[in-house]
Design a protein around this motif. Structure first.
Motif, PDB file in Angstrom:
ATOM      1  N   TYR A   1      -8.823  -2.966  -1.740  1.00 16.01           N
ATOM      2  CA  TYR A   1      -8.319  -1.805  -2.494  1.00 16.01           C
ATOM      3  C   TYR A   1      -8.415  -2.048  -3.998  1.00 16.01           C
ATOM      4  N   ALA A   2      -7.993  -3.227  -4.434  1.00 18.63           N
ATOM      5  CA  ALA A   2      -7.967  -3.540  -5.862  1.00 18.63           C
ATOM      6  C   ALA A   2      -9.374  -3.580  -6.456  1.00 18.63           C
ATOM      7  N   VAL A   3     -10.321  -4.170  -5.726  1.00 20.27           N
ATOM      8  CA  VAL A   3     -11.697  -4.240  -6.228  1.00 20.27           C
ATOM      9  C   VAL A   3     -12.269  -2.841  -6.422  1.00 20.27           C
ATOM     10  N   ARG A   4     -12.072  -1.978  -5.433  1.00 18.52           N
ATOM     11  CA  ARG A   4     -12.640  -0.629  -5.528  1.00 18.52           C
ATOM     12  C   ARG A   4     -11.996   0.178  -6.651  1.00 18.52           C
ATOM     13  N   GLU A   5     -10.664   0.179  -6.718  1.00 17.47           N
ATOM     14  CA  GLU A   5      -9.972   1.013  -7.689  1.00 17.47           C
ATOM     15  C   GLU A   5     -10.070   0.474  -9.106  1.00 17.47           C
TER      16      GLU A   5
ATOM     17  N   LYS B   1      -5.295   0.215 -19.088  1.00 17.52           N
ATOM     18  CA  LYS B   1      -5.100   0.635 -17.701  1.00 17.52           C
ATOM     19  C   LYS B   1      -5.364  -0.515 -16.726  1.00 17.52           C
ATOM     20  N   THR B   2      -6.386  -1.298 -17.034  1.00 15.86           N
ATOM     21  CA  THR B   2      -6.730  -2.438 -16.184  1.00 15.86           C
ATOM     22  C   THR B   2      -5.601  -3.451 -16.142  1.00 15.86           C
ATOM     23  N   GLU B   3      -5.025  -3.743 -17.310  1.00 20.86           N
ATOM     24  CA  GLU B   3      -3.919  -4.707 -17.400  1.00 20.86           C
ATOM     25  C   GLU B   3      -2.728  -4.235 -16.568  1.00 20.86           C
ATOM     26  N   MET B   4      -2.390  -2.973 -16.704  1.00 28.24           N
ATOM     27  CA  MET B   4      -1.252  -2.430 -15.967  1.00 28.24           C
ATOM     28  C   MET B   4      -1.514  -2.445 -14.462  1.00 28.24           C
ATOM     29  N   PHE B   5      -2.709  -2.027 -14.082  1.00 24.94           N
ATOM     30  CA  PHE B   5      -3.066  -1.990 -12.658  1.00 24.94           C
ATOM     31  C   PHE B   5      -3.020  -3.391 -12.054  1.00 24.94           C
ATOM     32  N   CYS B   6      -3.627  -4.373 -12.737  1.00 20.67           N
ATOM     33  CA  CYS B   6      -3.687  -5.742 -12.210  1.00 20.67           C
ATOM     34  C   CYS B   6      -2.300  -6.360 -12.077  1.00 20.67           C
ATOM     35  N   ASN B   7      -1.428  -6.126 -13.043  1.00 16.92           N
ATOM     36  CA  ASN B   7      -0.081  -6.676 -12.973  1.00 16.92           C
ATOM     37  C   ASN B   7       0.733  -6.054 -11.852  1.00 16.92           C
ATOM     38  N   GLU B   8       0.536  -4.762 -11.625  1.00 21.98           N
ATOM     39  CA  GLU B   8       1.251  -4.102 -10.528  1.00 21.98           C
ATOM     40  C   GLU B   8       0.778  -4.641  -9.180  1.00 21.98           C
ATOM     41  N   ILE B   9      -0.531  -4.783  -9.026  1.00 21.04           N
ATOM     42  CA  ILE B   9      -1.078  -5.294  -7.773  1.00 21.04           C
ATOM     43  C   ILE B   9      -0.656  -6.747  -7.559  1.00 21.04           C
ATOM     44  N   PHE B  10      -0.709  -7.553  -8.621  1.00 22.39           N
ATOM     45  CA  PHE B  10      -0.282  -8.952  -8.558  1.00 22.39           C
ATOM     46  C   PHE B  10       1.179  -9.045  -8.117  1.00 22.39           C
ATOM     47  N   SER B  11       2.033  -8.218  -8.667  1.00 27.48           N
ATOM     48  CA  SER B  11       3.465  -8.242  -8.344  1.00 27.48           C
ATOM     49  C   SER B  11       3.723  -7.830  -6.901  1.00 27.48           C
ATOM     50  N   ILE B  12       3.012  -6.804  -6.461  1.00 27.06           N
ATOM     51  CA  ILE B  12       3.145  -6.383  -5.060  1.00 27.06           C
ATOM     52  C   ILE B  12       2.723  -7.516  -4.131  1.00 27.06           C
ATOM     53  N   ASN B  13       1.658  -8.217  -4.502  1.00 28.14           N
ATOM     54  CA  ASN B  13       1.156  -9.323  -3.677  1.00 28.14           C
ATOM     55  C   ASN B  13       2.165 -10.465  -3.595  1.00 28.14           C
ATOM     56  N   ILE B  14       2.851 -10.773  -4.698  1.00 25.37           N
ATOM     57  CA  ILE B  14       3.882 -11.821  -4.681  1.00 25.37           C
ATOM     58  C   ILE B  14       5.026 -11.423  -3.747  1.00 25.37           C
TER      59      ILE B  14
ATOM     60  N   ILE C   1       7.845  -4.871 -12.495  1.00 23.10           N
ATOM     61  CA  ILE C   1       8.344  -3.920 -11.499  1.00 23.10           C
ATOM     62  C   ILE C   1       7.310  -2.802 -11.403  1.00 23.10           C
ATOM     63  N   PRO C   2       6.574  -2.720 -10.294  1.00 26.95           N
ATOM     64  CA  PRO C   2       5.498  -1.721 -10.185  1.00 26.95           C
ATOM     65  C   PRO C   2       6.020  -0.289 -10.285  1.00 26.95           C
ATOM     66  N   LYS C   3       5.430   0.492 -11.185  1.00 28.21           N
ATOM     67  CA  LYS C   3       5.841   1.892 -11.342  1.00 28.21           C
ATOM     68  C   LYS C   3       5.226   2.783 -10.263  1.00 28.21           C
ATOM     69  N   HIS C   4       4.035   2.402  -9.823  1.00 28.79           N
ATOM     70  CA  HIS C   4       3.331   3.237  -8.842  1.00 28.79           C
ATOM     71  C   HIS C   4       3.245   2.525  -7.491  1.00 28.79           C
ATOM     72  N   VAL C   5       4.316   1.816  -7.159  1.00 21.49           N
ATOM     73  CA  VAL C   5       4.278   0.953  -5.979  1.00 21.49           C
ATOM     74  C   VAL C   5       3.957   1.726  -4.709  1.00 21.49           C
ATOM     75  N   TRP C   6       4.556   2.896  -4.526  1.00 19.43           N
ATOM     76  CA  TRP C   6       4.344   3.627  -3.266  1.00 19.43           C
ATOM     77  C   TRP C   6       2.941   4.224  -3.201  1.00 19.43           C
ATOM     78  N   ASN C   7       2.404   4.617  -4.337  1.00 14.22           N
ATOM     79  CA  ASN C   7       1.024   5.115  -4.351  1.00 14.22           C
ATOM     80  C   ASN C   7       0.050   4.013  -3.958  1.00 14.22           C
ATOM     81  N   HIS C   8       0.296   2.814  -4.501  1.00 19.20           N
ATOM     82  CA  HIS C   8      -0.555   1.675  -4.167  1.00 19.20           C
ATOM     83  C   HIS C   8      -0.432   1.321  -2.692  1.00 19.20           C
ATOM     84  N   ILE C   9       0.802   1.202  -2.235  1.00 19.08           N
ATOM     85  CA  ILE C   9       1.036   0.770  -0.849  1.00 19.08           C
ATOM     86  C   ILE C   9       0.467   1.784   0.140  1.00 19.08           C
ATOM     87  N   LYS C  10       0.637   3.065  -0.165  1.00 21.19           N
ATOM     88  CA  LYS C  10       0.108   4.108   0.714  1.00 21.19           C
ATOM     89  C   LYS C  10      -1.404   3.966   0.884  1.00 21.19           C
TER      90      LYS C  10
END
Length: 482
Positions: free
Chosen positions: A63-67, A77-90, A201-210
């Protein structure tokens, strides 16, 4: 930003080739030192750890590679996206560890493997910390190749220094985990050239997880029909058969990973092309299919006819019972890599990952059901047969649900000409092997003469047919500055 796709493919292929070279050096040594029983234990535990990695990853990597490939030109945008994905992964990794420790406590059959499980589970956290998907987003395959080379050399040296007897199984388990630990630490530091990873703290956590859940469910299904064979084999039969199966799967896996390496590097580029220029997207897919058709059938034929010397080389005569399984898995390799093109290059870049989910669920269901009946009767050979059937199922379902696949592949008739050339090459390889077997008894001569003669003969065939890829290669050698 668009680096050469050919260079990326070569670099990633080199990186994956290292996974062939080093196992070819280490696996025969480990197989003989540990023996079939302990090797089976290691592979059984590794299968369980693979499920931990799967749950912790939650479909994040694909998902992360494609988006992220779509927004990588925008640093903020890249920095924000990567940090959110990294945090969800932890977070998902921590949850995975909780479930893992509960499993060790309450599942009695795992108690005998407790020490191995604890040692090898260390790598799961470092897999998340490393966030290797960032390198794929930015197509930095030079770094990943050099990194893999040095880590595997270090691991190889440690193996020969510290592993000398059967009781060194736990040291070997530490070394297996060490690869991922070193990669995670080095990668976390290196990634700072692109993004500064930190927990947020991911702001778009549910969008990512979905979105990730579709990829996760698909990965679960794939893992079920890939790793369930080993787990069910160990549960329903014995670690001895797991050890036999491990030798065949080792060869199958390394060649499958090499093909996957070529596929992986194309995903970010294909995702961009599909948005900006569908003709480029279509032409690149056709090129991938043609190249795979050119080289894959002869490769599979080579593995099939040389199954016996390959098994002896890797494990010795004690593993010869794995030969039928390797032959079956060589056929599975042919199907699996075309399946990879359909699922990754076409479906994912078209945002049709739900088709992949349906295909892999069907494959996993069929695989597990067949394992229940076939493994008790045919042991490791039965596991190989069900893997082949599962891979075929994925291809059939994808082709039925996505009509674009056949339209893309058959839009240029040259694919049929390449297929004819490959089939002729396969027959030549079989004939050459028969001739070599008639003159030589040594397995070394059998492999060397068969491989070299087959490569030369196939190259001549492609020249006679004026194959466009070979002729382009020859022209580049004639005119290197062009």
């Amino acid at each position: 930003m668009n680096k050469s796709l050919k260079i990326n493919a070569i670099l990633n292929t080199v990186r994956m080739s290292l996974k062939i070279i080093f196992p070819l050096i280490t696996f025969p040594y480990v197989a003989r030192i540990l023996g079939t029983q302990r090797l089976g234990q290691i592979n059984y535990v590794q299968s369980i750890i693979n499920y931990m990695v799967l749950i912790a990853d939650l479909g994040i990597s694909t998902y992360a590679v494609r988006e992220c490939a779509k927004i990588r030109s925008n640093k903020e945008k890249t920095e924000m996206f990567c940090n959110e994905i990294f945090s969800i992964n932890i977070i998902t990794t921590i949850i995975t560890y909780i479930l893992f420790y509960m499993g060790i406590l309450f599942i009695y059959s795992l108690h005998q493997y407790r020490k191995l499980l604890l040692i090898m589970s260390i790598s799961v956290m470092f897999n998340a910390i490393g966030s290797d998907w960032i390198n794929s987003v930015f197509e930095d395959f030079f770094y990943t190749t050099i990194r893999s080379l040095f880590i595997q050399i270090f691991n190889l040296v440690c193996l020969f220094i510290f592993v000398h007897k059967e009781n060194d199984i736990y040291i070997y388990a530490v070394l297996l985990s060490l690869n991922t630990i070193l990669m995670g630490v080095i990668n976390f530091v290196y990634c700072r050239r692109y993004v500064h990873l930190k927990f947020v703290i991911p702001k778009h956590v549910w969008n990512h997880i979905k979105a990730m859940m579709v990829f996760f469910a698909n990965t679960v299904a794939v893992t079920l029909y890939c790793d369930s064979d080993t787990i069910m084999l160990g549960t329903m039969c014995d670690a001895y058969y797991v050890g036999l199966y491990a030798v065949a799967v080792k060869i199958y896996t390394v060649f499958k990973n090499i093909g996957a390496a070529v596929i992986v590097v194309t995903i970010p580029r294909l995702a961009n092309y599909y948005q900006e220029d569908t003709d480029k997207w279509k032409n690149l897919i056709i090129q991938i299919v043609e190249v795979f058709t050119l080289f894959l059938p002869p490769l599979v034929t080579g593995i099939f006819v040389l199954a016996r010397p390959i098994i002896i080389f890797l494990g010795g005569n004690q593993y010869l019972q794995a030969m039928p399984a390797l032959k079956i898995l060589s056929l599975s390799l042919l199907v699996a890599l075309y399946s990879g093109i359909f699922t990754n290059c076409i479906n994912i870049t078209q945002n049709k990952e739900k088709i992949n989910l349906v295909a892999t669920i069907c494959a996993a269901t069929i695989n597990i059901l067949l394992n229940i009946f076939i493994i008790p009767v045919m042991q490791h050979n039965g596991a190989a047969i069900t893997t082949l059937i599962a891979e075929i199922t994925v291809v059939i379902v994808c082709c039925c649900l996505n009509k674009d696949i056949w339209q893309i592949i058959m839009s240029k008739s040259y694919i049929l000409i390449i297929l004819l050339q490959a089939v002729i090459g396969c027959f030549i390889i079989v004939i050459i092997h028969r001739i070599v077997m008639f003159f030589f008894d040594s397995i070394i001569f059998e492999v060397v003469f068969t491989v070299l003669s087959s490569i030369l003969a196939y190259f001549v065939i492609l020249i006679l047919f004026r194959n466009k890829y070979v002729m382009n290669l020859i022209n580049k050698f004639r005119n290197p500055l062009c």
